[in-house]
Scaffold this motif. Sequence first.
Motif, PDB file in Angstrom:
ATOM      1  N   GLN A 172       4.024   7.153 -10.673  1.00 39.99           N
ATOM      2  CA  GLN A 172       5.619   7.860 -10.670  1.00 39.99           C
ATOM      3  C   GLN A 172       6.385   7.267  -9.578  1.00 39.99           C
ATOM      4  OE1 GLN A 172       5.582  11.968 -10.874  1.00 39.99           O
ATOM      5  NE2 GLN A 172       7.800  12.163 -11.272  1.00 39.99           N
ATOM      6  N   ASP A 173       5.748   7.173  -8.450  1.00 39.65           N
ATOM      7  CA  ASP A 173       6.282   6.527  -7.028  1.00 39.65           C
ATOM      8  C   ASP A 173       6.854   5.167  -7.300  1.00 39.65           C
ATOM      9  OD1 ASP A 173       6.242   8.977  -5.561  1.00 39.65           O
ATOM     10  OD2 ASP A 173       4.358   8.223  -4.734  1.00 39.65           O
ATOM     11  N   ARG A 174       6.060   4.306  -8.060  1.00 41.75           N
ATOM     12  CA  ARG A 174       6.530   2.763  -8.369  1.00 41.75           C
ATOM     13  C   ARG A 174       7.666   2.921  -9.362  1.00 41.75           C
ATOM     14  NH1 ARG A 174       0.329   1.044  -9.501  1.00 41.75           N
ATOM     15  NH2 ARG A 174      -0.144   0.751  -7.476  1.00 41.75           N
ATOM     16  N   LEU A 175       8.155   3.818  -9.789  1.00 39.89           N
ATOM     17  CA  LEU A 175       9.478   3.743 -10.628  1.00 39.89           C
ATOM     18  C   LEU A 175      10.693   4.053  -9.792  1.00 39.89           C
ATOM     19  CD1 LEU A 175       8.212   5.345 -13.967  1.00 39.89           C
ATOM     20  CD2 LEU A 175       8.460   2.936 -13.201  1.00 39.89           C
ATOM     21  N   HIS A 176      10.668   4.269  -8.522  1.00 37.14           N
ATOM     22  CA  HIS A 176      11.640   4.597  -7.701  1.00 37.14           C
ATOM     23  C   HIS A 176      12.360   3.404  -7.363  1.00 37.14           C
ATOM     24  CE1 HIS A 176      13.930   6.283  -4.584  1.00 37.14           C
ATOM     25  NE2 HIS A 176      13.419   7.779  -4.838  1.00 37.14           N
ATOM     26  N   HIS A 177      13.741   3.493  -7.365  1.00 37.77           N
ATOM     27  CA  HIS A 177      14.729   2.660  -7.441  1.00 37.77           C
ATOM     28  C   HIS A 177      14.947   1.843  -6.050  1.00 37.77           C
ATOM     29  CE1 HIS A 177      17.460   5.513  -6.362  1.00 37.77           C
ATOM     30  NE2 HIS A 177      18.281   4.459  -5.751  1.00 37.77           N
ATOM     31  N   ASN A 178      14.649   2.474  -4.935  1.00 30.54           N
ATOM     32  CA  ASN A 178      14.657   2.083  -3.341  1.00 30.54           C
ATOM     33  C   ASN A 178      13.325   2.448  -2.776  1.00 30.54           C
ATOM     34  OD1 ASN A 178      17.128   0.880  -3.545  1.00 30.54           O
ATOM     35  ND2 ASN A 178      18.128   2.867  -3.094  1.00 30.54           N
ATOM     36  N   ILE A 179      12.352   1.290  -2.493  1.00 27.15           N
ATOM     37  CA  ILE A 179      11.141   1.260  -1.907  1.00 27.15           C
ATOM     38  C   ILE A 179      10.970   0.668  -0.578  1.00 27.15           C
ATOM     39  CG2 ILE A 179       8.695   1.366  -2.056  1.00 27.15           C
ATOM     40  CD1 ILE A 179       8.912   1.709  -5.171  1.00 27.15           C
ATOM     41  N   VAL A 180      10.510   1.310   0.618  1.00 17.62           N
ATOM     42  CA  VAL A 180      10.250   0.695   1.673  1.00 17.62           C
ATOM     43  C   VAL A 180       8.882   0.983   2.060  1.00 17.62           C
ATOM     44  CG1 VAL A 180      10.741   0.475   4.140  1.00 17.62           C
ATOM     45  CG2 VAL A 180      12.762   1.008   2.378  1.00 17.62           C
ATOM     46  N   VAL A 181       8.342  -0.144   2.258  1.00 14.73           N
ATOM     47  CA  VAL A 181       6.789  -0.148   2.780  1.00 14.73           C
ATOM     48  C   VAL A 181       6.768  -0.571   4.084  1.00 14.73           C
ATOM     49  CG1 VAL A 181       4.366  -1.072   2.357  1.00 14.73           C
ATOM     50  CG2 VAL A 181       6.175  -0.719   0.311  1.00 14.73           C
ATOM     51  N   VAL A 182       6.300   0.314   5.078  1.00 21.90           N
ATOM     52  CA  VAL A 182       6.097  -0.072   6.395  1.00 21.90           C
ATOM     53  C   VAL A 182       4.911  -0.363   6.738  1.00 21.90           C
ATOM     54  CG1 VAL A 182       6.617   0.702   8.762  1.00 21.90           C
ATOM     55  CG2 VAL A 182       8.160   1.373   7.015  1.00 21.90           C
ATOM     56  N   THR A 183       4.520  -1.641   7.662  1.00 26.62           N
ATOM     57  CA  THR A 183       3.430  -1.982   8.113  1.00 26.62           C
ATOM     58  C   THR A 183       3.338  -2.054   9.624  1.00 26.62           C
ATOM     59  OG1 THR A 183       2.918  -2.869   6.067  1.00 26.62           O
ATOM     60  CG2 THR A 183       1.353  -3.674   7.698  1.00 26.62           C
ATOM     61  N   VAL A 184       2.517  -1.366  10.156  1.00 29.58           N
ATOM     62  CA  VAL A 184       2.415  -1.755  11.763  1.00 29.58           C
ATOM     63  C   VAL A 184       1.135  -2.082  12.027  1.00 29.58           C
ATOM     64  CG1 VAL A 184       2.467  -0.723  14.112  1.00 29.58           C
ATOM     65  CG2 VAL A 184       4.302  -0.186  12.490  1.00 29.58           C
ATOM     66  N   ASP A 185       0.890  -3.286  12.277  1.00 31.95           N
ATOM     67  CA  ASP A 185      -0.289  -4.161  12.429  1.00 31.95           C
ATOM     68  C   ASP A 185      -0.279  -5.291  13.348  1.00 31.95           C
ATOM     69  OD1 ASP A 185      -2.949  -4.923  12.401  1.00 31.95           O
ATOM     70  OD2 ASP A 185      -3.390  -4.664  10.227  1.00 31.95           O
ATOM     71  N   SER A 186      -0.920  -5.339  14.279  1.00 31.28           N
ATOM     72  CA  SER A 186      -0.607  -6.511  15.571  1.00 31.28           C
ATOM     73  C   SER A 186      -1.570  -7.575  14.764  1.00 31.28           C
ATOM     74  CB  SER A 186      -1.169  -6.266  16.637  1.00 31.28           C
ATOM     75  OG  SER A 186      -2.349  -5.878  16.865  1.00 31.28           O
ATOM     76  N   THR A 187      -2.714  -7.537  14.101  1.00 31.24           N
ATOM     77  CA  THR A 187      -3.229  -8.715  13.461  1.00 31.24           C
ATOM     78  C   THR A 187      -2.663  -9.196  12.312  1.00 31.24           C
ATOM     79  OG1 THR A 187      -4.501  -7.354  12.033  1.00 31.24           O
ATOM     80  CG2 THR A 187      -5.651  -7.645  14.236  1.00 31.24           C
ATOM     81  N   LEU A 188      -2.082  -8.655  11.747  1.00 32.37           N
ATOM     82  CA  LEU A 188      -1.073  -8.985  10.364  1.00 32.37           C
ATOM     83  C   LEU A 188       0.367  -9.657  10.918  1.00 32.37           C
ATOM     84  CD1 LEU A 188      -2.258  -6.373   7.824  1.00 32.37           C
ATOM     85  CD2 LEU A 188      -3.015  -8.925   7.823  1.00 32.37           C
ATOM     86  N   CYS A 189       0.925  -8.943  11.651  1.00 34.21           N
ATOM     87  CA  CYS A 189       2.159  -9.155  11.839  1.00 34.21           C
ATOM     88  C   CYS A 189       2.656  -9.638  13.580  1.00 34.21           C
ATOM     89  CB  CYS A 189       3.053  -7.956  11.621  1.00 34.21           C
ATOM     90  SG  CYS A 189       2.546  -7.154  10.296  1.00 34.21           S
ATOM     91  N   PRO A 190       2.742 -10.737  13.705  1.00 30.60           N
ATOM     92  CA  PRO A 190       2.964 -11.058  15.059  1.00 30.60           C
ATOM     93  C   PRO A 190       4.597 -10.846  15.592  1.00 30.60           C
ATOM     94  CG  PRO A 190       3.081 -13.070  13.801  1.00 30.60           C
ATOM     95  CD  PRO A 190       2.644 -12.076  12.787  1.00 30.60           C
ATOM     96  N   ARG A 191       5.297 -10.497  14.668  1.00 28.03           N
ATOM     97  CA  ARG A 191       6.822 -10.068  14.947  1.00 28.03           C
ATOM     98  C   ARG A 191       7.254  -9.378  13.844  1.00 28.03           C
ATOM     99  NH1 ARG A 191      10.439 -13.551  12.284  1.00 28.03           N
ATOM    100  NH2 ARG A 191       9.381 -15.315  11.391  1.00 28.03           N
ATOM    101  N   THR A 192       8.473  -8.428  14.203  1.00 26.60           N
ATOM    102  CA  THR A 192       9.007  -7.725  13.100  1.00 26.60           C
ATOM    103  C   THR A 192       9.823  -8.442  12.175  1.00 26.60           C
ATOM    104  OG1 THR A 192       9.548  -6.060  14.926  1.00 26.60           O
ATOM    105  CG2 THR A 192      10.437  -6.086  12.683  1.00 26.60           C
ATOM    106  N   THR A 193       9.376  -8.402  10.767  1.00 26.52           N
ATOM    107  CA  THR A 193       9.921  -9.118   9.759  1.00 26.52           C
ATOM    108  C   THR A 193      10.233  -8.115   8.505  1.00 26.52           C
ATOM    109  OG1 THR A 193       7.835  -9.701   8.772  1.00 26.52           O
ATOM    110  CG2 THR A 193       8.612 -11.252   9.883  1.00 26.52           C
TER     111      THR A 193
END
Length: 160
Positions: free
Chosen positions: A82-103
Amino acid sequence: MRVASRAAWLIVAAVMSLLLYACDSDGVLPEAGGRPSEVLVVGDTCSVVGDELRRCMAGLPQQEPMFDVVEPRHGHGGLTAQDRLHHNIVVVTVDSTLCPRTTVTYERDVYARRQIVVSVSASSVESLRRDIGRCPLHRLLLSNELLRHTHYLKRHTDKA
């Protein structure tokens, strides 16, 4: 024999063209839902993105947030069907090993039509807090709202 073979090829070609004509990419995905200006935010344990989206809109006579932020029905983590059918979805990931900078990246029509899924990734909460104001998050979500409203108006004015 030759006439039968030719007729068989014509029938196959006709069936294939009908199948290809019937396969419309818009028909595969369901229509996205949700209230206007509503954003489903996933994984924002520090509320940095949610607070940014709730920031008051400038130029209005009263205090009004830019977006109504909602969380997934089951709390933090993955998305339900049901959540996947939402029209605006923002997924936040905070992880120093995966993300060297904010993108900020986005995809359209991932789970539903007229949907945007925005991924915000940062190495730390501090870098997310520092950089979130410079990200195009508001513009992406507002453009999706405009696309949805335009489609709605076109659909209802074409019927009249």
